[in-house]
Design a protein around this motif. Sequence first.
Motif, short mmCIF file in Angstrom:
data_model
loop_
_atom_site.label_atom_id
_atom_site.label_comp_id
_atom_site.label_asym_id
_atom_site.label_seq_id
_atom_site.Cartn_x
_atom_site.Cartn_y
_atom_site.Cartn_z
N PRO A 1 0.81 -1.23 0.00
CA PRO A 1 0.00 0.00 0.00
C PRO A 1 0.84 1.27 0.00
CG PRO A 1 -0.92 -1.59 1.52
CD PRO A 1 0.39 -2.16 1.05
N GLY A 2 0.50 2.17 -0.91
CA GLY A 2 1.19 3.45 -1.01
C GLY A 2 2.46 3.40 -1.82
N VAL B 1 3.75 -9.51 2.55
CA VAL B 1 4.56 -8.57 3.31
C VAL B 1 3.69 -7.69 4.19
CG1 VAL B 1 6.12 -6.59 3.13
CG2 VAL B 1 6.46 -8.57 1.66
N ILE B 2 2.58 -7.18 3.63
CA ILE B 2 1.72 -6.29 4.39
C ILE B 2 1.07 -7.01 5.56
CG2 ILE B 2 -0.26 -6.72 2.86
CD1 ILE B 2 0.60 -3.44 4.75
N VAL B 3 0.74 -8.29 5.39
CA VAL B 3 0.16 -9.08 6.48
C VAL B 3 1.20 -9.28 7.58
CG1 VAL B 3 -0.82 -11.32 7.12
CG2 VAL B 3 -1.48 -10.23 4.96
N ALA B 4 2.41 -9.63 7.20
CA ALA B 4 3.48 -9.85 8.18
C ALA B 4 3.76 -8.57 8.97
CB ALA B 4 4.75 -10.32 7.48
N ALA B 5 3.78 -7.44 8.27
CA ALA B 5 4.03 -6.17 8.94
C ALA B 5 2.92 -5.86 9.95
CB ALA B 5 4.15 -5.05 7.92
N GLY B 6 1.68 -6.08 9.54
CA GLY B 6 0.56 -5.84 10.45
C GLY B 6 0.62 -6.73 11.68
N ILE C 1 12.39 -1.74 0.51
CA ILE C 1 11.40 -1.57 1.57
C ILE C 1 11.99 -1.99 2.91
CG2 ILE C 1 9.26 -2.55 2.51
CD1 ILE C 1 8.57 -0.51 0.53
N THR C 2 12.64 -3.15 2.96
CA THR C 2 13.14 -3.65 4.24
C THR C 2 14.36 -2.87 4.73
OG1 THR C 2 14.31 -5.43 3.04
CG2 THR C 2 12.16 -5.96 3.99
N VAL C 3 15.15 -2.31 3.81
CA VAL C 3 16.24 -1.43 4.24
C VAL C 3 15.67 -0.22 4.97
CG1 VAL C 3 17.98 0.20 3.40
CG2 VAL C 3 17.98 -2.14 2.56
N SER C 4 14.57 0.33 4.44
CA SER C 4 13.92 1.47 5.09
C SER C 4 13.34 1.06 6.45
CB SER C 4 12.81 2.03 4.20
OG SER C 4 13.34 2.57 3.01
#
Length: 317
Positions: free
Chosen positions: A51-52, A293-298, A62-65
Amino acid sequence: MKRVDLLIVGAGPAGLTAAQYGARAGLNVLVLEQESVGGQALLIDNLENYPGNMAGVSGREITVSMHKQAMDFGAQFDSAEALAISAHGTIPPSFNVVLSDKEPVNAKSIILAMGAKHKTLGVPGENEFIGRGVSYCAACDGPFFRGKKIFIVGGGDAACDEARFLGRLSSNINLIHRRGVLKAQKALAKRVLEDPAVTVRFNTSVTAIEGTSNVEAVELENTKTGEKSREAADAVFIFTGIDPQNHLALSESLPQKPKLDKSGFIITDQNMATAVPGIFAAGDVRSSPFRQVIVAAGEGAVAAHSAAEYIEMLRGK
């Protein structure tokens, strides 16, 4: 012995997000990662469905950030392999985690975010073309091959589900299965066999993946006759199973262990809490119907929030 409030094992999207949320909550957070920070997300060449993220940067970017953001909030990172967990002290106990080649770490709470590893074919070209036509995630990479000739390897529920999904993107889906009957549930297998976009190739295996900069062809072998053939291909999706990295949940020194589902994934409640008070799980190691990825982050955010509340409860006592 190093002592922390929250120990996170695994630095994929779940662990990195948990680290950020835990550190922002004022906890002393340590993240352990035995391989590379980023986990399986490092294999994603273009993460266009985050998302975004309209530009579709890579999973590595993404993961570096995420990593930098977590460190900016105060989370610490260490390269080490966690071997086992033991409960220590009174009730509720703290946890000692044994590390390879380093002193143990004592933590008030633990988040297990070790992820899972895809089972591979082990054929020539598979590793070379990961992210360039070889994929283990249809939702992640399928849209890149809209209208292309796609090969799917596997015969279980996951392979059949993904064949149906990819069949909405291309009418040239080839499901390769080494046996004569699909292993998937009968209703699902029937839908795949009746799908006009999907051709099921029984008694066949992929023995090599070929190309220059991207996948261009596959070598196929008839598992009954041994006859080999070569066909043009744009992508190869491999769904032969995944193995949860659940060894810490099985630690013999834990008097009470997290519960596992029949495939070995860690069962939690909606707060990401396992059956062991103080131990949480998030990401691909957790029993879940959808792994992204978004599910894992949540899940990482929820796990860190729950761990912070648990630690506050301990401090209140």
